[in-house]
Design an enzyme around this catalytic site. Structure first.
Site, PDB file in Angstrom:
ATOM      1  N   CYS A 195      13.603  23.798   5.101  1.00  0.00           N
ATOM      2  CA  CYS A 195      12.786  24.683   4.276  1.00  0.00           C
ATOM      3  C   CYS A 195      11.926  23.850   3.322  1.00  0.00           C
ATOM      4  CB  CYS A 195      13.671  25.638   3.478  1.00  0.00           C
ATOM      5  SG  CYS A 195      14.825  26.573   4.515  1.00  0.00           S
ATOM      6  N   HIS A 254      -6.333  -6.535  12.964  1.00  0.00           N
ATOM      7  CA  HIS A 254      -5.110  -5.769  13.187  1.00  0.00           C
ATOM      8  C   HIS A 254      -4.842  -5.682  14.693  1.00  0.00           C
ATOM      9  CE1 HIS A 254      -4.734  -3.921   9.062  1.00  0.00           C
ATOM     10  NE2 HIS A 254      -3.481  -3.858   9.454  1.00  0.00           N
ATOM     11  N   LYS A 304       0.836  -1.199   0.000  1.00  0.00           N
ATOM     12  CA  LYS A 304       0.000   0.000   0.000  1.00  0.00           C
ATOM     13  C   LYS A 304       0.871   1.249   0.000  1.00  0.00           C
ATOM     14  CE  LYS A 304      -0.306   0.171   5.053  1.00  0.00           C
ATOM     15  NZ  LYS A 304      -1.183   0.261   6.230  1.00  0.00           N
ATOM     16  N   ARG A 361     -10.547   0.415  15.373  1.00  0.00           N
ATOM     17  CA  ARG A 361     -10.413   1.147  14.109  1.00  0.00           C
ATOM     18  C   ARG A 361     -11.362   0.507  13.105  1.00  0.00           C
ATOM     19  NH1 ARG A 361      -4.403   1.655  11.599  1.00  0.00           N
ATOM     20  NH2 ARG A 361      -4.959  -0.396  10.834  1.00  0.00           N
ATOM     21  N   ARG A 377       1.343 -10.641   7.182  1.00  0.00           N
ATOM     22  CA  ARG A 377       1.213  -9.468   6.334  1.00  0.00           C
ATOM     23  C   ARG A 377       2.350  -8.471   6.587  1.00  0.00           C
ATOM     24  NH1 ARG A 377      -3.783  -9.355   9.132  1.00  0.00           N
ATOM     25  NH2 ARG A 377      -3.104  -7.335   9.937  1.00  0.00           N
TER      26      ARG A 377
END
Length: 397
Positions: free
Chosen positions: A320, A166, A36, A134, A222
């Site tokens: 910066c 998860h 991903k 989640r 995974r």
């Protein structure tokens, strides 16, 4: 191709090696290489091909569009996509033979609509919220979702192939919540099987548990971060402890080199002031390229490390938008165009992504995955058997 004065060199040989190592560490499980977020900033298609070449039999992505990009690039390995909202292109995913996660009751009907639109059976993985809070179906909602999926399976519309979750404390090996979460998943699988489900793969282990907890390997692991040669548990040791090799080196060319007197400020706010006459350099990468502003050298503390000419220096002053400064020292011999390494393998004592994470108060996942799109990815070590990818800016044998 326009020339940019910096690049991320991605070693596909390291990706292949890491995939093999992860397979060796989880010999009883299949390996899903998580690619991903443009393969954590490393380049989706080249990395996916390298991971499969290294033995991964699955690929994991968050977004459905990422799965479709893999298919459009000719990748035929099994792919799971797990994060989408209502209206996502699920019909395209089903038509492209992509496995889909079901993480909420509404997703059952979305998958069913995709099946009706394509006339194809969808493979689904039911995600259980075992405690992370989640994405995923809470245990109290599982019976209704399971019943709906099994009704669709009886009609030939879906095939419930997986159940997964998860972990909330994956980066704290031995935390008691992990065994508790695994127990919730096991009970959910047992209930599904009592209802007639035939689950092929149970999976809960990401990188950390793949490396440290064989009891959580189940049928499929995974690994994401570890695939790229970085450790999710730096408190236990660096990548070499687990036989991993960092795949990404970010380097730039000095844009300006000049002498400045003692007492001269560098960058915005003059948070760094030279303590002697010295040579300073401008590195043409900044926060618009993903360099964390929190990696600045301010308040007398050094910024994130930089490798210059075999020396380990540091960011001087504020980061910066497009550049950072480095104090090269009074005896420096560098010139404009010379190479600076922001982070790499660390094998030669140079800076690593973990060093940058420590300097910026974050994790190495963020350091590599936030690298901006204008920084070219240069893929080296490609397997000649793999077709070239449109994502590859340049390949070096």
């Amino acid at each position: 191709m326009s020339r940019f004065p910096a690049r991320a060199v991605v070693d596909l040989g390291a990706v292949r090696s890491n995939a093999r190592t992860l397979g060796d560490l989880a010999p009883t499980a299949q390996v899903m290489a998580v690619v991903k977020a443009d393969a954590y900033g490393h380049g989706l298609l080249p990395v996916a091909r390298a991971a499969v070449r290294g033995g991964a039999t699955w690929l994991g992505v968050a977004q459905v569009t990422e799965a479709l990009a893999l298919r459009a690039g000719g990748v035929t390995a099994r792919v799971l996509a797990w994060l989408y909202a209502p209206g996502a292109p699920l019909a395209e995913a089903v038509a492209a033979d992509v496995d889909l996660s079901v993480s909420a009751p509404w997703a059952v009907e979305e998958v069913a609509a995709a099946v009706r639109a394509t006339g194809r059976t969808a493979r689904v993985h039911l995600k259980v919220d075992t405690g992370l809070g989640r994405n995923g179906v809470p245990p109290e909602d599982l019976p209704a979702v399971l019943d709906a999926l099994l009704r669709l399976e009886a009609e030939g519309a879906v095939r419930l192939v997986g159940m997964w979750s998860h972990l909330a404390f994956a980066d704290e090996p031995g935390h008691p919540s992990m065994a508790a979460q695994a127990a919730v998943l096991h009970e959910a699988v047992a209930d599904a099987e009592r209802r007639g489900a035939r689950i092929e793969v149970r999976h809960i282990a990401a990188s950390a548990s793949t490396l440290t907890d064989p009891a959580l390997h189940l049928d499929l692991v995974r690994p994401g971060l570890a695939l790229y040669g970085l450790t999710p548990v730096p408190q236990l040791g660096g990548p070499d402890r687990f036989g991993l090799v960092p795949a990404m080196t970010v380097e730039a060319e000095l844009a300006t080199v000049k002498r400045l007197p003692a007492g001269h400020g560098l960058s915005y706010g003059h948070h760094y002031v030279t303590d002697r006459a010295t040579t300073v350099g401008v590195v043409p990468l900044g926060y618009s390229d993903g360099v964390p502003r929190h990696a600045s050298g301010v308040g007398g503390a050094p910024g994130a490390p930089l490798g210059v000419g075999g020396r380990r220096l540091a960011v001087a002053g504020r980061v910066c938008m497009d550049q950072v400064m480095v104090d090269l020292g009074p005896d420096a011999t560098e010139r404009a165009g010379d190479r600076v390494v922001l982070f790499g393998t660390g094998a030669d004592g140079g800076p690593t992504a973990q060093d940058w994470a420590d300097a910026a108060g974050t994790i190495s996942y963020e350091i590599v995955s936030r690298l901006g799109p204008r920084v070219p990815r240069v893929h080296v070590g490609a397997d000649p058997a793999d077709a070239p990818s449109p994502r590859i800016e340049q390949e070096v044998p």
